[in-house]
Design a protein around this motif. Structure first.
Motif, mmCIF file in Angstrom:
data_model
loop_
_atom_site.group_PDB
_atom_site.id
_atom_site.type_symbol
_atom_site.label_atom_id
_atom_site.label_comp_id
_atom_site.label_asym_id
_atom_site.label_seq_id
_atom_site.Cartn_x
_atom_site.Cartn_y
_atom_site.Cartn_z
ATOM 1 N N HIS A 1 0.823 -1.210 0.000
ATOM 2 C CA HIS A 1 0.000 0.000 0.000
ATOM 3 C C HIS A 1 0.856 1.258 0.000
ATOM 4 C CE1 HIS A 1 -2.666 2.963 2.332
ATOM 5 N NE2 HIS A 1 -2.985 3.022 1.055
ATOM 6 N N SER A 2 1.754 1.362 0.988
ATOM 7 C CA SER A 2 2.596 2.557 1.062
ATOM 8 C C SER A 2 3.961 2.265 1.638
ATOM 9 C CB SER A 2 1.925 3.618 1.944
ATOM 10 O OG SER A 2 1.088 4.438 1.166
ATOM 11 N N GLY A 3 4.345 1.006 1.649
ATOM 12 C CA GLY A 3 5.685 0.671 2.110
ATOM 13 C C GLY A 3 5.801 0.452 3.603
ATOM 14 N N TRP B 1 0.633 0.192 9.558
ATOM 15 C CA TRP B 1 0.351 1.581 9.181
ATOM 16 C C TRP B 1 -1.131 1.840 8.933
ATOM 17 C CZ3 TRP B 1 4.832 3.675 5.574
ATOM 18 C CH2 TRP B 1 5.988 3.809 6.380
ATOM 19 N N LYS C 1 -3.443 -0.942 8.447
ATOM 20 C CA LYS C 1 -4.177 -2.177 8.759
ATOM 21 C C LYS C 1 -4.613 -2.995 7.543
ATOM 22 C CE LYS C 1 -3.851 -0.997 13.059
ATOM 23 N NZ LYS C 1 -2.709 -1.536 13.786
ATOM 24 N N TYR C 2 -3.944 -2.819 6.442
ATOM 25 C CA TYR C 2 -4.234 -3.715 5.316
ATOM 26 C C TYR C 2 -3.901 -5.145 5.729
ATOM 27 C CZ TYR C 2 -5.004 -0.159 1.679
ATOM 28 O OH TYR C 2 -5.496 0.847 0.896
#
Ligand code: FES
Length: 157
Positions: A59-61, A82, A84-85
């Motif tokens: 998602h964003s690292g 970060w 919660k994915y």
């Protein structure tokens, strides 16, 4: 020809297969981050199984090595700290919950976004643990966070 030599297969496999540690040590530490060539891979021991997954969330690292491990819909996932994915450890699928508004009462069901995080293969031989990188062409979303560009921009001190 058809019988492309198995020597080549073996050589191709071994290029990407690395000894990463003693089984006992990895079981004890439960999580180990290994830099393999240009990739940083998180190796996890969880309830009797080993998993290997790109360490930075698609998602964003986010740092998956700090994520909780939980089962969703009967599937073992790491939850990115970060946002919660939820990512299945075995396949790297992104899971999410959706609601069908036409079905009452509303009931969220688990769905898959498909493979978002690159996962790798862990092999245990005797007491040794090996990691084989998944070199399928992709791209898989998490690949971006393994690039030089990303690392140079965001991970250098
Ligand atoms: Fe992992 Fe956003 S970076 S959920």
């Amino acid at each position: 020809g058809k019988n492309m030599s198995s020597d080549e297969d073996v050589a191709a496999a071994s290029r990407h297969t690395l000894f990463i540690g003693k089984k006992e040590n990895i079981i004890q530490s439960r999580r180990v981050v290994k830099s393999v060539g240009e990739r940083d891979v998180l190796v996890i021991y969880h309830q009797g199984d080993f998993y290997a997954i790109d360490v930075r969330c698609y998602h964003s690292g986010g740092p998956l090595q700090e994520g909780d491990i939980e089962d969703f819909d009967g599937r073992t996932c790491i939850v990115c700290p970060w946002h919660k994915y939820k990512i299945t450890l075995a396949e790297g699928e992104g899971l999410y919950q959706a609601v069908d508004p036409s079905v009452k009462p509303l009931k969220p069901t688990w769905c898959s976004k498909g493979i978002k995080q690159r996962v790798h293969t862990v092999t245990v031989s005797n007491e040794d643990v090996f990691l084989t990188l998944n070199d399928s062409p992709g791209p898989i979303d998490s690949d971006y966070y393994q690039t030089e560009k990303y690392r140079n921009t965001f991970l250098k001190e």
